[in-house]
Design a protein around this motif. Sequence first.
Motif, mmCIF file in Angstrom:
data_model
loop_
_atom_site.group_PDB
_atom_site.id
_atom_site.type_symbol
_atom_site.label_atom_id
_atom_site.label_comp_id
_atom_site.label_asym_id
_atom_site.label_seq_id
_atom_site.Cartn_x
_atom_site.Cartn_y
_atom_site.Cartn_z
ATOM 1 N N ALA A 14 0.806 -1.141 0.037
ATOM 2 C CA ALA A 14 0.114 -0.019 -0.020
ATOM 3 C C ALA A 14 1.015 1.466 -0.100
ATOM 4 C CB ALA A 14 -1.021 -0.020 1.288
ATOM 5 N N GLU A 19 -3.849 2.998 0.388
ATOM 6 C CA GLU A 19 -4.421 2.510 -0.841
ATOM 7 C C GLU A 19 -3.363 1.501 -1.431
ATOM 8 O OE1 GLU A 19 -7.425 3.186 -1.482
ATOM 9 O OE2 GLU A 19 -7.650 4.615 0.347
ATOM 10 N N THR A 21 -1.063 -0.216 -3.904
ATOM 11 C CA THR A 21 -0.512 0.256 -5.321
ATOM 12 C C THR A 21 -0.684 -0.714 -6.417
ATOM 13 O OG1 THR A 21 1.463 -1.126 -4.542
ATOM 14 C CG2 THR A 21 1.394 1.280 -3.658
ATOM 15 N N PRO A 49 -8.243 0.277 4.856
ATOM 16 C CA PRO A 49 -8.548 0.379 3.306
ATOM 17 C C PRO A 49 -7.635 -0.651 2.605
ATOM 18 C CG PRO A 49 -8.574 2.694 4.026
ATOM 19 C CD PRO A 49 -7.992 1.574 5.334
ATOM 20 N N ARG A 50 -6.435 -0.664 3.112
ATOM 21 C CA ARG A 50 -5.428 -1.869 2.407
ATOM 22 C C ARG A 50 -5.760 -3.170 2.544
ATOM 23 N NH1 ARG A 50 -2.615 0.722 6.882
ATOM 24 N NH2 ARG A 50 -1.979 -0.757 8.156
ATOM 25 N N ALA A 53 -9.478 -3.441 0.637
ATOM 26 C CA ALA A 53 -9.325 -3.626 -1.038
ATOM 27 C C ALA A 53 -8.533 -5.107 -1.295
ATOM 28 C CB ALA A 53 -8.304 -2.339 -1.278
#
Length: 194
Positions: A14, A19, A21, A49-50, A53
């Motif tokens: 991330a 977020e 990558t 979030p990481r 996702a």
Amino acid sequence: MATRHVYLVRHGEADAFGELTDTGRRQVSLLADRLAALPIDAVRHSPLPRAAASAAILGERLGVPAEEAAELIDHVPHVPDPMRPEWAGFFDGFDAAEAEAGARLADALTARFARPAETEVHEVLVTHAYQVAWMVCHALDAPPDRWLGLNSGNTALTAIDFPSVGVPRVILFNDMGHLPNELRWTGFGGGVKP
């Protein structure tokens, strides 16, 4: 005899904002390819979030909806007491309230996932390096300070079985066999890569 098969995964790489990558998405995709042969019943993830996702990609690829599990949140599970000098810098600034909150979260994590299930189940838990280390220590009945020496690479696979009879079995730890060398050990400093 029912067994809970837990596949612990650190999220993909991330950025500084948490977020994924492009590298992180590639890592997760390769992990999904590896897990596709298993009868996965659930994909659960940390609220961050990481991890969310990463779990969304895995869930979509594995055909299992990703579900949030608050117990998987990133936290420091145990603050050593007494403090060894080599750890002092890492824990600088942690106060007693933070240490107690971390211990409560660690207890909630193991209470929910480090036990047998009523029926055979295969669960992917997308979480963070400290939580993977804590679950391994718990499964091995290791001293609580030992989590500090266990590091997990991004999307590294750790597998632990929790049978209804007997003791937990650590099957894999930090296995990155699904990743090409250039995608291994991300999230850690430089140095020699095995």
